[in-house]
Enzyme design. Sequence first.
Site, short mmCIF file in Angstrom:
data_model
loop_
_atom_site.label_atom_id
_atom_site.label_comp_id
_atom_site.label_asym_id
_atom_site.label_seq_id
_atom_site.Cartn_x
_atom_site.Cartn_y
_atom_site.Cartn_z
N HIS A 111 0.88 -1.18 0.00
CA HIS A 111 0.00 0.00 0.00
C HIS A 111 0.91 1.22 0.00
O HIS A 111 1.70 1.41 0.93
CB HIS A 111 -0.92 0.00 1.22
CG HIS A 111 -1.93 -1.11 1.19
ND1 HIS A 111 -2.33 -1.81 2.31
CD2 HIS A 111 -2.63 -1.65 0.15
CE1 HIS A 111 -3.22 -2.72 1.98
NE2 HIS A 111 -3.42 -2.64 0.66
N GLU B 162 1.60 3.46 3.04
CA GLU B 162 2.11 2.84 4.26
C GLU B 162 3.62 2.72 4.10
O GLU B 162 4.14 1.73 3.60
CB GLU B 162 1.43 1.49 4.49
CG GLU B 162 -0.08 1.65 4.70
CD GLU B 162 -0.85 0.34 4.71
OE1 GLU B 162 -0.22 -0.73 4.78
OE2 GLU B 162 -2.10 0.40 4.64
N HIS C 242 3.23 -3.57 6.54
CA HIS C 242 2.12 -2.63 6.35
C HIS C 242 2.17 -1.56 7.44
O HIS C 242 3.04 -1.57 8.31
CB HIS C 242 0.78 -3.37 6.42
CG HIS C 242 0.51 -4.28 5.28
ND1 HIS C 242 -0.58 -4.13 4.44
CD2 HIS C 242 1.17 -5.37 4.83
CE1 HIS C 242 -0.57 -5.09 3.52
NE2 HIS C 242 0.49 -5.86 3.74
N GLU D 4 2.01 -5.38 10.61
CA GLU D 4 1.54 -4.00 10.74
C GLU D 4 2.46 -3.31 11.75
O GLU D 4 2.41 -3.58 12.95
CB GLU D 4 0.09 -3.97 11.22
CG GLU D 4 -0.90 -4.66 10.29
CD GLU D 4 -1.37 -3.76 9.16
OE1 GLU D 4 -0.96 -2.58 9.13
OE2 GLU D 4 -2.17 -4.23 8.32
#
Length: 580
Positions: A133, A136, A240, A340
């Site tokens: 992404h 990110e 991410h 994440e």
Amino acid sequence: MMLLYKSMAMMAVALCAGLTLAITVPAPDQISMASQDRADVVPAYAQAPSNFRVISEPRSYNPDTASLDFVYHNHDEMTRYLRATTARYPNLTALYSIGKSVQGRDLWVMVVSASPYEHMLGKPDVKYIGNIHGNEAVGRELLLHLIQYLITSYTTDPYIKWLLDNTRIHILPSLNPDGYAASKEGTCDGGQGRYNSRGFDLNRNFPDYFKQNNKRSQPETEAVKEWINKIQFVLSGSLHGGALVVSYPYDNTPNARPLLSSVFHSYVSQPSLTPDDDVFKHLSLTYANNHGKMARGVACKSASPSFENGITNGAAWYPLTGGMQDFNYVWHGCMEVTLEVSCCKFPPAYELRKYWDDNQLSMIKFLAEAHRGVQGFVMDPNGSPIERAQLKIKGRDVGFSTTKYGEFWRVLLPGVYKLEVFADGFVPRDVDFMVVEQHPTLLNVTMQPSKPASSVTIDPNATITNSSEHQPNTTTSTTPSSTSTSTVSTTTTSSQTNIAALETSTPNVADLVSINPGFESVPVDERLEESADEITTTDSPIVTTSTSTKASSNSIPRSTTWTPPQANSGEFGDRLIFTS
């Protein structure tokens, strides 16, 4: 008493299976100096030498600011850094592109290893992917600094030297460089730059095991699919931002009916667990527990969910179709998790040092997990490798396959397992083995060819029924060798004959070891300018059944001489050696 009984039972199973236990003293450079509990990931030191010392904190790292500082790098700056690094460290790095983005930006991958240009026989390939992404951005910079840290620590840190000597680490800092170019520093939320330049979410663009994904495949996605079809990765992490948690497969579920609440990405959903749920939880905890904050499970915001121990099943968090981690696992047998690493998607650059300190030890220890479990070779009776043999751990229906050189790896926790092996032209095998905590298990499997066609008389008037479903009856007997070590001798008979298998010839070993560049043999100056050759991929997952199936032959050729593994080589120190 129960623990003693369990240990004795496992030892009895091992002896009945004809184990060969080969114990070698680990070399000093195989000993961790980076963590107090490094034994949980590094094979080879049940007995630490006298010079062993432990450090529970991340290693000191101060990058040369002239080449790489804690700031964000656009695509041109990142390209210059990667090219300069591979020119400066040609013995530890190799740079290649797996393709281009929609807008023509290279999708660079840096290999960091003691053997950057050639596959190391018997040693796994692992990968990190960042910036799928575009907005990110923390993972993108963490991976650039990971490259710098690995290459500058090779001669000074024994643990990093062990890791690079025994692993090929592929790092793709930015899978979505077009999206990154459209993003803005300091933006913690929102979707600006998340998608590629055509407006597609790349983490919803892969084939899906549970539901048909009708989204048009994008160049970035196709590049990844070709890449992981050429190189058999064992372990993978996708970085991410927007939360602080490790998410593991499955991301999707066949009966998910998410109910969107007032908070974005707050769903009512149930876990969707893989057959390897124990392993995925362990891998996730390895990262979370070595992170500066993640294992606390604190929510990023008061309205955001919190995660116990800093991990979650993907579908339990929120289900999605077309995710990359499920594709890696189901289609290619690669254990991938989603990392994440920041509550803010694109935080100010002055916070990057903090994110590095939080993630440094986690990134290193996670990669070392590729050396946990079982690894080995599948060979024919002449000792030649069998390429693309299909393997499955009994009770775990997501399979994996051997490389061009007959190699395989599977991350497993301690226990007793049964390996099922299928290959065209060979009688299927079932082999019992055991995994222990202290070191990996080396399991070498010899496959017996199906009965030659010349020795079979076929009645032209006979009716052949279920010829593809031969179910062998296997009898195992243990015979002593000339030494004190025992081996397993297995006699296999088949109640039926697979006619198609009789017409399949054994691969020529000369063809198996021939040089064919693919990604791996392009000279460094050409590698900087060209993408990898395109190949045909398949969207069929590796979910094995009880019958032998023929897999795609698109494995990456490697220029090395194949030599059968030696039981006493001691490459990883203490190992359980199974010869079957």
